[in-house]
Design a protein around this motif. Structure first.
Motif, PDB file in Angstrom:
ATOM      1  N   PHE A  23       0.835  -1.205   0.000  1.00  0.00           N
ATOM      2  CA  PHE A  23       0.000   0.000   0.000  1.00  0.00           C
ATOM      3  C   PHE A  23       0.872   1.259   0.000  1.00  0.00           C
ATOM      4  CE2 PHE A  23      -1.979   3.036   3.132  1.00  0.00           C
ATOM      5  CZ  PHE A  23      -3.008   3.504   2.333  1.00  0.00           C
ATOM      6  N   VAL A  24       1.851   1.305   0.886  1.00  0.00           N
ATOM      7  CA  VAL A  24       2.764   2.448   0.939  1.00  0.00           C
ATOM      8  C   VAL A  24       3.609   2.515  -0.328  1.00  0.00           C
ATOM      9  CG1 VAL A  24       4.750   3.425   2.156  1.00  0.00           C
ATOM     10  CG2 VAL A  24       2.800   2.538   3.452  1.00  0.00           C
ATOM     11  N   GLY A  25       4.053   1.360  -0.821  1.00  0.00           N
ATOM     12  CA  GLY A  25       4.851   1.323  -2.044  1.00  0.00           C
ATOM     13  C   GLY A  25       4.096   1.867  -3.239  1.00  0.00           C
ATOM     14  N   ASP A  26       2.820   1.566  -3.326  1.00  0.00           N
ATOM     15  CA  ASP A  26       2.009   2.073  -4.444  1.00  0.00           C
ATOM     16  C   ASP A  26       1.903   3.602  -4.393  1.00  0.00           C
ATOM     17  OD1 ASP A  26       1.584  -0.498  -5.345  1.00  0.00           O
ATOM     18  OD2 ASP A  26      -0.415  -0.690  -4.464  1.00  0.00           O
ATOM     19  N   ILE A  27       1.744   4.156  -3.182  1.00  0.00           N
ATOM     20  CA  ILE A  27       1.663   5.614  -3.058  1.00  0.00           C
ATOM     21  C   ILE A  27       3.013   6.247  -3.396  1.00  0.00           C
ATOM     22  CG2 ILE A  27       1.153   7.540  -1.492  1.00  0.00           C
ATOM     23  CD1 ILE A  27      -0.656   5.600   0.081  1.00  0.00           C
ATOM     24  N   ALA A  28       4.093   5.590  -2.984  1.00  0.00           N
ATOM     25  CA  ALA A  28       5.431   6.095  -3.308  1.00  0.00           C
ATOM     26  C   ALA A  28       5.649   6.125  -4.817  1.00  0.00           C
ATOM     27  CB  ALA A  28       6.493   5.228  -2.634  1.00  0.00           C
TER      28      ALA A  28
END
Length: 426
Positions: free
Chosen positions: A72-77
């Motif tokens: 989830f965080v990787g997708d936003i990054a």
């Protein structure tokens, strides 16, 4: 394994540049996006933490496991262009809290499974919080019991990553841990942790780690949670009082290589946050204060949409959240008190911001999507921004923030973030 960015945080105060780091404790995508955009602007690493209640092996209230949260965080990054190597993932309040209604053995077994999942998912800052009693135990436990359980969890995390490449995790310990999400009642004053208690807590944990065969992990304990005298309740904020915390701050000279981690710093002024960092509270946890700012922006946009498009929706966002929170009171019922009018006020406008638990709710999420879709592509008049989103008005006027719905929501969160990143420069 690779060295951890935070491993030498105690030495930051003696060199140019950052003296501390904000800890972004939120699972809301707009909050995380805003934090990444702020960290990009500052050119710094970004510490994002998930709590045991938000994210665990059973899904938590977000429905995400630690591996899900990492993705989830990787997708936003990827969307924001934030370097993935500059993200530090942390686990907050890792311990038996989600299962404290169970006997201690069962709750700790689940806590072990949780911290293993966090470690395997690439979380490299692990806050060990075993300070709460489980079924049949007192609310507060002896330091020795807390330390023994924390060491057990550290040993489990170390075992989970043994033989793997990656970054060795750092640990945060402590026994005077504030309740996640703010106090349960209004407070006038707080007892600051006694300096000798902080030193003793670290010594007890050192012994417990050695006894559990996790002595090497203790060499990566970089911080301890103490009470510096800051907190917030539903309607009040207790500001940082430097003189009252001076002796506690000075005790860091006896804790070589450690800093203090300050919880519940939400709603402190930038000056107070800076004082905390200068005084050795180098990790500043913030969560409800960010979603409080986001809720302010969404409610402002809600009123703007109601004015511009009065017949476009059957219910406003505020009406939907009110209905859902009344139908499903589990996340606020035991935290808010008073008359029906007082409860209605707290549901929407409490500093504790229990409304944050409802943003993932399908009905509320749909209402937010409908609101943003309704305003998508709309240039919002400056006069309406002045009326309903006055905190962003000047930045819209001078061209720093676009008069668009999403930009205004992110700008509201960024106003809070800016204080934290500025404070960490000391």
């Amino acid at each position: 394994m690779k060295p951890n960015y935070l491993i030498d945080i105690a030495q930051w105060r003696d060199r140019p540049g950052l003296r501390g780091i904000p800890s972004i404790c939120s699972a809301h995508p707009l909050v995380i996006e805003a934090a990444m955009l702020r960290a990009l602007k500052e050119g710094t690493h970004l510490l994002i933490e998930a709590t045991c209640n938000q994210v665990n092996q059973e899904g938590g209230y977000t429905g995400m496991t630690p591996a899900d949260f990492t993705r989830f965080v990787g997708d936003i990054a990827e969307k924001t262009g934030f370097p993935i190597d500059n993200i530090i993932l942390g686990g907050d309040h890792l311990g038996p809290n989600p299962w404290k209604n169970l006997p201690a053995d069962e709750a700790m077994a689940k806590a072990e499974a949780m911290i293993r999942a966090y470690a395997e998912a690439g979380f490299t800052k692990l806050h060990l919080d075993t300070s709460m009693g489980c079924a049949g135990e007192p609310v507060a436990l002896p330091d020795e019991t807390t330390a023994s359980r924390a060491a057990r969890l550290a040993a489990a995390a170390e075992d989970a990553i043994r033989g793997r490449d990656g970054i060795a995790p750092v640990y945060i310990i402590g026994t005077e841990v504030p309740v996640p999400g703010g106090a349960l009642e209004e407070l006038d004053t707080l007892e600051v942790t006694a300096p000798e208690a902080a030193v003793e807590t670290v010594d007890i944990h050192r012994q417990a780690f050695e006894h559990a065969g996790a002595g090497e992990a203790f060499s990566r304990v970089v911080g301890a949670v103490v009470q510096p005298g800051v907190e917030f309740g539903n309607e009040n904020v207790i500001p940082y009082d430097r003189p009252k915390a001076a002796k506690l701050s000075q005790s860091l000279t006896k804790l070589d290589g450690l800093v203090f981690e300050a919880h519940s710093t939400d709603y402190q002024t930038q000056d107070a946050l800076r004082d905390l960092v200068v005084d050795g509270f180098a990790i500043l946890k913030v969560g409800p204060g960010l979603t409080f700012a986001l809720r302010e922006a969404l409610y402002g946009l809600d009123q703007i949409a109601a004015f511009l498009f009065p017949d476009a929706r059957s219910n406003t966002l505020a009406e939907v959240t009110e209905a859902v929170m009344r139908e499903e009171p589990a996340n606020w019922g035991k935290y808010y008190h008073g008359s029906p009018e007082a409860l209605r006020l707290q549901r929407h406008f409490s500093y504790s911001d229990r409304i944050r638990y409802y943003w993932p709710h399908p009905k509320v999420a749909t209402a937010v999507e409908e609101l943003l879709r309704l305003l998508d592509g709309v240039t919002i008049p400056e006069t309406l921004i002045s009326q309903y989103l006055s905190g962003s008005y000047e930045r819209v006027r001078d061209g720093r923030v676009a008069p668009q719905a999403k930009a205004l929501a992110i700008a509201a969160v960024d106003t809070v973030l800016e204080d934290y990143f500025a404070a960490c420069k000391g």
